[in-house]
Design a protein around this motif. Structure first.
Motif, PDB file in Angstrom:
ATOM      1  N   UNK A 163       0.832  -1.207   0.000  1.00  0.00           N
ATOM      2  CA  UNK A 163       0.000   0.000   0.000  1.00  0.00           C
ATOM      3  C   UNK A 163       0.866   1.257   0.000  1.00  0.00           C
ATOM      4  N   UNK A 164       1.922   1.270   0.830  1.00  0.00           N
ATOM      5  CA  UNK A 164       2.767   2.455   0.932  1.00  0.00           C
ATOM      6  C   UNK A 164       3.701   2.628  -0.255  1.00  0.00           C
ATOM      7  N   UNK A 165       4.209   1.548  -0.808  1.00  0.00           N
ATOM      8  CA  UNK A 165       5.022   1.662  -2.022  1.00  0.00           C
ATOM      9  C   UNK A 165       4.176   2.250  -3.143  1.00  0.00           C
ATOM     10  N   UNK A 166       2.970   1.761  -3.259  1.00  0.00           N
ATOM     11  CA  UNK A 166       2.065   2.269  -4.295  1.00  0.00           C
ATOM     12  C   UNK A 166       1.745   3.748  -4.066  1.00  0.00           C
ATOM     13  N   UNK A 167       1.440   4.103  -2.835  1.00  0.00           N
ATOM     14  CA  UNK A 167       1.110   5.497  -2.534  1.00  0.00           C
ATOM     15  C   UNK A 167       2.284   6.428  -2.832  1.00  0.00           C
ATOM     16  N   UNK A 168       3.489   6.029  -2.430  1.00  0.00           N
ATOM     17  CA  UNK A 168       4.661   6.870  -2.654  1.00  0.00           C
ATOM     18  C   UNK A 168       5.022   6.964  -4.134  1.00  0.00           C
ATOM     19  N   UNK A 169       4.845   5.909  -4.883  1.00  0.00           N
ATOM     20  CA  UNK A 169       5.282   5.919  -6.280  1.00  0.00           C
ATOM     21  C   UNK A 169       4.214   6.406  -7.249  1.00  0.00           C
TER      22      UNK A 169
END
Length: 191
Positions: free
Chosen positions: A12-18
């Protein structure tokens, strides 16, 4: 899998950041960064650290802004979800700062994350957690986290200095008296 978050949280956080170019860089977020930068500058002036780690730095804007104010201080950024900053630090730092991270840490990993932050500090830790439930939409249990909840979780550590201030004039724990979108509790811990 990390010892600090679940696989689902990581994805979830990798997706949000990228995928979101405004993530950690919106005008609202930049206002918050500037406001906290003034607070951080005061802390740096008071403590005179030679090294600072930004734990959960996001896009790294806070330390990038601080660099012009304190070019002599070694500044290190750590963000597990951004390739540029995802090298896990192993050395210690005079000051570890952690802004807007702990309110989204999954409950079952919270103590481990706090212990890790504590282990990376040789002198001081500055934590800032937003406890506005409208902003804490990345955590499934953030609605239960009041400033008192954080205080009780942190008090289990072997802390030599932990002070609670309600007027924002203290340097340890303060509840910002601003409108709810700026509701932040600060903890400054001396090891």
């Amino acid at each position: 899998m990390s010892n600090f978050y679940s696989k689902e949280f990581q994805e979830k956080n990798i997706q949000a950041h990228s995928n979101d170019s405004k993530w950690g860089a919106s005008s609202e977020y930049m206002f918050v960064i500037r406001k906290r930068l003034y607070y951080l500058q005061d802390i740096v002036t008071l403590l005179k650290p030679k090294s600072i780690l930004d734990y959960g730095c996001g896009k790294g804007l806070a330390l990038s802004s601080l660099k012009s104010y304190t070019p002599e201080i070694r500044l290190v950024k750590y963000e597990p979800f951004i390739d540029e900053f995802n090298s896990l630090p192993t050395e210690t730092f005079d000051l570890v700062i952690c802004y807007n991270v702990l309110q989204i840490v999954e409950a079952e990993y919270f103590d481990r994350v706090i212990d890790h932050i504590y282990s990376l500090s040789s002198k001081y830790i500055l934590l800032a957690m937003n406890y506005d439930h409208q902003i804490n939409n990345r955590s499934c249990d953030s609605l239960n986290r009041s400033p008192e909840w954080y205080f009780s979780k942190l008090s289990r550590l072997k802390i030599k200095y932990l002070r609670r201030d309600l007027d924002h004039n203290g340097i340890a724990y303060s509840i910002d008296g601003q409108p709810s979108r700026c509701s932040v509790c600060y903890f400054l811990i001396k090891k």
